[in-house]
Design an enzyme around this catalytic site. Structure first.
Site, PDB file in Angstrom:
ATOM      1  N   LYS A 155       0.953  -1.174   0.036  1.00 19.73           N
ATOM      2  CA  LYS A 155      -0.056  -0.075  -0.134  1.00 19.73           C
ATOM      3  C   LYS A 155       0.850   1.243  -0.024  1.00 19.73           C
ATOM      4  CE  LYS A 155      -3.868  -1.998   0.575  1.00 19.73           C
ATOM      5  NZ  LYS A 155      -3.950  -3.570   1.129  1.00 19.73           N
TER       6      LYS A 155
HETATM    7  C1  LIG Z   1      -4.424  -4.656   0.662  1.00 19.26           C
HETATM    8  C2  LIG Z   1      -3.780  -5.854   0.510  1.00 19.26           C
HETATM    9  C3  LIG Z   1      -4.038  -6.990  -0.606  1.00 19.26           C
HETATM   10  C4  LIG Z   1      -5.311  -6.947  -1.289  1.00 19.26           C
HETATM   11  O1  LIG Z   1      -5.035  -5.786  -2.458  1.00 19.26           O
HETATM   12  P1  LIG Z   1      -6.453  -5.167  -3.031  1.00 19.26           P
HETATM   13  O2  LIG Z   1      -6.079  -4.115  -4.067  1.00 19.26           O
HETATM   14  O3  LIG Z   1      -7.374  -5.019  -2.141  1.00 19.26           O
HETATM   15  O4  LIG Z   1      -7.009  -6.384  -4.011  1.00 19.26           O
HETATM   16  C5  LIG Z   1      -3.369  -8.080  -0.550  1.00 19.26           C
HETATM   17  N1  LIG Z   1      -2.177  -8.125   0.243  1.00 19.26           N
HETATM   18  C6  LIG Z   1      -1.894  -7.459   1.275  1.00 19.26           C
HETATM   19  C7  LIG Z   1      -0.931  -7.691   2.156  1.00 19.26           C
HETATM   20  C8  LIG Z   1      -2.649  -6.147   1.356  1.00 19.26           C
HETATM   21  O5  LIG Z   1      -2.525  -5.231   2.348  1.00 19.26           O
END
Ligand SMILES: *Cc1c(COP(=O)(O)O)cnc(C)c1O
Length: 462
Positions: free
Chosen positions: A112
């Site tokens: 993120k």
């Molecule tokens: C948010 C997240 C995901 C999923 O990503 P999306 O964009 O919501 O599909 C997968 N792995 C981790 C570690 C995350 O923080």
């Protein structure tokens, strides 16, 4: 470059306005009015370039005239200076044409950060130019919250309210949010699931007088700026490999994997996008069975994917229907009413030209962490393991490289990793502070009126 809503009933706006708004006023999600594109030669030339150069090229085509090239360059440089590796998204070969793309070297150790570090800077810049204050409301399944706090904590004229599902995030994830030492950051643990939090955020956006009065904005992956920033690493990986790869993406809200579709629409050759889910498998069922139907999210070892309403799927539906906003409006209304949507055969067929899907339960997640440790001596987190399990299963032939997106550092999920391998992942120094600080958090029932009242109270001049 202007941005339109998937529901077709909001005016087209600039990148900066889209960035500050998040969700469109008609309830839809923003997308570029037309996709910019790169030629194969331009993409091939990304090979060997610094990540920040590729980010400038890709984002440069998406921001229109909202920022100058110099402003974009400065914000990209500052955003990625906060990462542990200059490669930002390094690829490592894990045997037989398989690669791990490590996306967790940012300040909060999950992917993120790749988007939020740049989004936060552009957001602050756009807000300063426009003047006034903004209220950022984020629902998190675990990682967006800390990444948003790391990007926006301490900034002037921005209040950050983060809703996380009480008891459904890992201890490290919770502490990363609740120990943040910023006066403008407010954590709320809601008694419910991520889906409940996301529904509250969407419902508060729909209360337009409130939303306008507090300048409500979203930095969830419903904000297209996040998708734009995440498209960059699909370009860098494919350029480095030199052939069209398969990307296997651990999926919750469908944002990260849709960033792969965005890269494809901008000209990137990709063999397939594999949507890897845990047992909260709404997207696997939608793509494999043709019915997008949500149940109640159940807790798993990969909590950031414990989601049963994949918001960004709306973007994929818009594209797969030939950008038919009337279809999207009708489909989303039906889904809200029935929690179920049968995909028209033509739309499903179009989706399947790009996407495949695979579900992995907790037992297989643990087995995959253990197998990978046995074979390579390396530790991976449970979200990465969900994707790696799908990659172990996939069969695309010898010549197609398979890139598994590694979305979080194993130390964020020490219990699962320890359970699988009897090893406790080493804590990076970045995490030590989070584990020691004092926690600050408000507990609340999952009711939008309570959240609205909370926001009104913090904004009321005392
Ligand atoms: C948010 C997240 C995901 C999923 O990503 P999306 O964009 O919501 O599909 C997968 N792995 C981790 C570690 C995350 O923080």
């Amino acid at each position: 470059m202007r941005y339109i809503s998937t529901r077709g009933q909001s005016p087209a706006i600039s990148f900066a306005d889209m960035l500050l708004a998040g969700l469109a006023p008609d309830g839809g999600l923003y997308l570029p009015e037309t996709w910019p594109s790169f030629t194969p030669a331009e993409i091939a030339a990304f090979k060997g370039k610094p990540y920040t150069d590729v980010a400038e090229a890709v984002l440069g085509k998406l921001i229109g005239d909202s920022f100058t090239p110099e402003e974009l360059r400065a914000d990209i440089a500052a955003a990625y200076a906060s990462f542990d590796f200059p490669a930002i998204a390094p690829l490592s070969e894990i045997g037989r044409g398989r690669y791990l793309m490590e996306l967790y070297h940012g300040p909060t150790l999950a992917f993120k950060d790749v988007a939020l570090q740049i989004l936060g800077r552009l957001f602050a810049r756009a807000l300063k130019a426009r003047g006034g204050r903004a209220t950022v409301l984020a629902a998190t399944s675990g990682d967006t919250g800390s990444a948003a706090i790391a990007a926006l904590g301490g900034l002037e004229n921005i209040e950050v309210i983060v809703l996380h599902p009480k008891g459904r995030v890992s201890e490290v994830q919770r502490r990363q949010m609740t120990t943040a030492p910023f006066a403008n950051v407010h954590n709320i643990a809601i008694e419910g699931t991520f889906d409940d939090g996301q529904a509250i955020v969407k419902a508060l956006f729909a209360e337009t007088d409130f939303a306008e009065a507090v300048n409500l904005t979203a930095v969830n992956s419903i904000n297209f700026a996040r998708i734009a920033a995440q498209a960059v690493y699909y370009f860098t990986a494919a350029a480095e490999l030199g052939v069209a790869p398969v990307f296997v993406v651990p999926t919750g809200n469908f944002g990260d994997v849709f960033a792969g579709e965005a890269a494809m629409r901008m000209g990137l050759a990709v063999e397939k996008l594999v949507v890897a889910t845990n047992s909260n498998d709404i997207m696997a069922r939608a793509l494999n069975e043709g019915v997008y139907a949500s149940g109640k999210a159940s807790p798993t070892l990969s909590p950031s994917m414990d989601i049963q309403v994949a918001s960004n799927f709306e973007r994929a539906l818009f594209e797969a229907s030939g950008r038919d906003s009337a279809f999207v409006r009708d489909a989303m209304a039906r889904f809200v009413k029935d929690s179920r949507l049968e995909l028209p055969p033509a739309v499903l067929a179009d989706l399947r030209t790009r996407y495949e899907a695979k579900r992995t339960d907790d037992a297989a997640t643990l087995a995959t962490i253990a197998r990978f440790e046995r074979e390579t001596g390396r530790l991976i987190d449970p979200h990465t393991a969900v994707a790696l399990a799908a990659a172990y299963d996939a069969n695309f032939g010898e010549k197609v490289p398979v890139v598994v997106l590694s979305t979080a550092h194993p130390a964020k999920f020490p219990d699962a990793v320890n359970h699988a391998t009897n090893r406790i992942p080493e804590l990076p120094p970045r995490l030590t502070a989070a584990l020691q600080g004092e926690e600050k958090c408000h507990v609340m029932r999952a009711e939008k009126a309570l959240v609205r009242g909370f926001i009104e109270a913090i904004l009321r001049p005392s």
